[in-house]
Design a protein around this motif. Structure first.
Motif, mmCIF file in Angstrom:
data_model
loop_
_atom_site.group_PDB
_atom_site.id
_atom_site.type_symbol
_atom_site.label_atom_id
_atom_site.label_comp_id
_atom_site.label_asym_id
_atom_site.label_seq_id
_atom_site.Cartn_x
_atom_site.Cartn_y
_atom_site.Cartn_z
ATOM 1 N N VAL A 11 36.787 54.614 -6.979
ATOM 2 C CA VAL A 11 38.043 54.697 -7.723
ATOM 3 C C VAL A 11 39.197 54.219 -6.853
ATOM 4 C CG1 VAL A 11 39.715 56.285 -8.808
ATOM 5 C CG2 VAL A 11 37.254 56.554 -9.236
ATOM 6 N N LEU A 12 39.082 54.471 -5.534
ATOM 7 C CA LEU A 12 40.178 54.167 -4.614
ATOM 8 C C LEU A 12 39.910 52.978 -3.703
ATOM 9 C CD1 LEU A 12 40.519 57.327 -5.342
ATOM 10 C CD2 LEU A 12 41.949 57.384 -3.305
ATOM 11 N N VAL A 13 38.681 52.852 -3.217
ATOM 12 C CA VAL A 13 38.369 51.808 -2.231
ATOM 13 C C VAL A 13 37.031 51.156 -2.555
ATOM 14 C CG1 VAL A 13 39.733 52.820 -0.366
ATOM 15 C CG2 VAL A 13 37.349 53.532 -0.679
ATOM 16 N N PRO A 14 36.798 49.930 -2.068
ATOM 17 C CA PRO A 14 35.579 49.207 -2.427
ATOM 18 C C PRO A 14 34.330 49.621 -1.663
ATOM 19 C CG PRO A 14 36.965 47.834 -1.039
ATOM 20 C CD PRO A 14 37.760 49.071 -1.350
ATOM 21 N N ASP A 15 34.494 50.239 -0.477
ATOM 22 C CA ASP A 15 33.320 50.533 0.334
ATOM 23 C C ASP A 15 33.639 51.661 1.319
ATOM 24 O OD1 ASP A 15 34.772 49.296 2.472
ATOM 25 O OD2 ASP A 15 33.960 47.350 1.877
ATOM 26 N N MET A 16 32.736 51.857 2.301
ATOM 27 C CA MET A 16 32.856 52.966 3.240
ATOM 28 C C MET A 16 33.525 52.568 4.557
ATOM 29 S SD MET A 16 31.130 55.674 1.874
ATOM 30 C CE MET A 16 30.330 56.583 3.195
ATOM 31 N N ALA A 17 34.183 51.436 4.587
ATOM 32 C CA ALA A 17 34.790 50.946 5.827
ATOM 33 C C ALA A 17 36.047 51.729 6.179
ATOM 34 C CB ALA A 17 35.119 49.463 5.695
ATOM 35 N N GLU A 18 36.229 51.941 7.462
ATOM 36 C CA GLU A 18 37.461 52.533 7.980
ATOM 37 C C GLU A 18 38.473 51.414 8.250
ATOM 38 O OE1 GLU A 18 38.260 55.471 7.904
ATOM 39 O OE2 GLU A 18 36.708 56.852 8.588
ATOM 40 N N PRO A 19 39.782 51.701 8.197
ATOM 41 C CA PRO A 19 40.388 53.027 8.025
ATOM 42 C C PRO A 19 40.573 53.441 6.564
ATOM 43 C CG PRO A 19 42.102 51.426 8.438
ATOM 44 C CD PRO A 19 40.799 50.666 8.506
ATOM 45 N N GLU A 20 40.186 52.568 5.635
ATOM 46 C CA GLU A 20 40.397 52.868 4.218
ATOM 47 C C GLU A 20 39.649 54.125 3.776
ATOM 48 O OE1 GLU A 20 39.651 49.924 5.400
ATOM 49 O OE2 GLU A 20 41.447 48.726 4.953
ATOM 50 N N LEU A 21 38.427 54.335 4.335
ATOM 51 C CA LEU A 21 37.656 55.515 3.968
ATOM 52 C C LEU A 21 38.422 56.787 4.276
ATOM 53 C CD1 LEU A 21 35.085 56.996 3.079
ATOM 54 C CD2 LEU A 21 34.219 56.720 5.422
ATOM 55 N N GLY A 22 38.926 56.908 5.496
ATOM 56 C CA GLY A 22 39.659 58.109 5.875
ATOM 57 C C GLY A 22 40.886 58.336 5.016
ATOM 58 N N GLU A 50 28.098 59.921 11.876
ATOM 59 C CA GLU A 50 29.516 59.559 11.932
ATOM 60 C C GLU A 50 30.209 59.862 10.610
ATOM 61 O OE1 GLU A 50 31.878 55.315 11.935
ATOM 62 O OE2 GLU A 50 30.196 55.551 13.343
ATOM 63 N N TRP A 51 29.568 59.476 9.513
ATOM 64 C CA TRP A 51 30.158 59.751 8.206
ATOM 65 C C TRP A 51 30.213 61.250 7.924
ATOM 66 C CZ3 TRP A 51 27.124 55.525 5.020
ATOM 67 C CH2 TRP A 51 27.747 54.286 5.212
ATOM 68 N N ALA A 52 29.175 61.969 8.329
ATOM 69 C CA ALA A 52 29.159 63.416 8.099
ATOM 70 C C ALA A 52 30.369 64.080 8.734
ATOM 71 C CB ALA A 52 27.869 64.026 8.650
ATOM 72 N N ALA A 53 30.728 63.626 9.938
ATOM 73 C CA ALA A 53 31.893 64.191 10.620
ATOM 74 C C ALA A 53 33.180 63.882 9.864
ATOM 75 C CB ALA A 53 31.969 63.637 12.047
ATOM 76 N N VAL A 54 33.282 62.683 9.311
ATOM 77 C CA VAL A 54 34.481 62.305 8.554
ATOM 78 C C VAL A 54 34.616 63.166 7.304
ATOM 79 C CG1 VAL A 54 35.613 60.437 7.281
ATOM 80 C CG2 VAL A 54 34.436 59.936 9.431
ATOM 81 N N PHE A 55 33.524 63.354 6.567
ATOM 82 C CA PHE A 55 33.577 64.197 5.365
ATOM 83 C C PHE A 55 33.938 65.638 5.737
ATOM 84 C CE2 PHE A 55 30.164 61.083 3.920
ATOM 85 C CZ PHE A 55 31.077 60.286 3.232
ATOM 86 N N ARG A 56 33.344 66.117 6.802
ATOM 87 C CA ARG A 56 33.596 67.485 7.247
ATOM 88 C C ARG A 56 35.061 67.659 7.648
ATOM 89 N NH1 ARG A 56 29.595 67.567 10.331
ATOM 90 N NH2 ARG A 56 30.642 66.984 12.283
#
Length: 284
Positions: A11-22, A50-56
């Motif tokens: 809905v907000l971003v096209p993929d899991m790339a940073e910094p857009e993901l954060g 790495e992703w788990a830490a970002v979600f957490r």
């Protein structure tokens, strides 16, 4: 406790790339979302830790999407292909747990895309048996498994809530759950509210998608009525937002999902409006 609300990351971003993901996760957390649906990931190459830490860090629970591929399909008449499909699903269960997730959605019962013919004889039963076993395995790993009901243009196997309930019964599992999406229901169901109410005992995810794939406030789906019906029927699981715009998705994802237009330009504003609609429906 208020009902948990999830949002599809795309809905907000096209993929899991940073910094857009954060930034996207921060926006969703600030709006009151508690979970985020991820686009398809490769469990063997994704940086799960790495992703788990970002979600957490953002206080959001990830929800994965599992699918099937040619040669690895639980609905196939070939036992080897069936097993490969089941293995792919179990691998995604493991990845979900590694990400800190507790739910796996997806079109896990067969291939995604319009089939040239009706579903082959026995495909429904084969897929149900395989998914039942995977769902039991997922439950042991702390992951709830759902399967999404799609419209006739995206699968020939399961198109209605009634078929989904029959699929759960055929699976032999007490853990397999149904994922209903109002975008697809708008095509297939004669009584969307009734379908949601009848499916509530085995419903694991209620996704809100408007008929035009854009903002929930404009389209043929009465979002508030659907959410109220689910709650009145005893559903207490997650409610999710899904919307797609060609200006947000990658070109490949847009083509795959037939998103030919720019249905919205501000995903954050759309997400803010959506969660307000859910809270309004929840309040009665």
């Amino acid at each position: 406790m208020p009902i948990e609300v999830a949002c599809h990351l795309n809905v907000l971003v096209p993929d899991m790339a940073e910094p857009e993901l954060g930034r996207a996760l921060r926006t969703l957390a600030d709006l009151g979302y508690t979970a985020v649906v991820l686009p398809p990931i490769d469990p063997d190459s994704a940086p799960l830790g790495e992703w788990a830490a970002v979600f957490r860090d953002h206080g959001l629970t990830p929800i994965t999407i599992a699918g099937q591929a040619p040669g690895a399909d639980v609905s196939s008449a070939d036992p080897v292909e069936q097993e490969r499909g089941a293995q792919a699903l179990r691998r995604m269960v493991e990845a979900t747990a590694a990400l800190g997730g507790d739910q796996m959605n997806g079109v896990s019962y067969g291939l995604f895309g319009r089939a040239p013919t009706a579903a082959p004889a026995g495909a429904f039963e084969r897929a149900a048996a395989q998914l039942g076993a995977v769902a039991d395995h997922a439950h042991d790993q702390g992951v709830a498994m759902t399967f999404e009901v799609l419209n006739r243009y995206e699968t020939a196997l399961i198109n209605t809530a009634a078929q989904a309930r029959d699929f759960v019964a055929a699976s032999g599992s007490s853990h397999l759950r149904v994922h209903l999406d109002t975008f697809h229901m708008a095509v297939e169901e004669t009584d969307m509210v009734g379908a949601v109410q009848e499916t509530a005992p085995v419903l694991g995810y209620l996704e809100l998608g408007q008929s035009g794939r854009g903002a929930l406030a404009g389209g043929v789906v009465d979002v508030e009525a659907v959410v109220r019906a689910a709650i009145d029927a005893g559903y207490s699981g997650r409610v999710g937002l899904e919307a797609f715009s060609r200006s947000v998705l990658t070109a490949g994802a847009s083509d795959l999902l037939a998103i030919w237009r720019e249905t919205y330009t501000d995903g954050a504003a759309l997400a803010a409006e959506a969660i307000e609609l859910v809270r309004k429906a929840e309040a009665g």
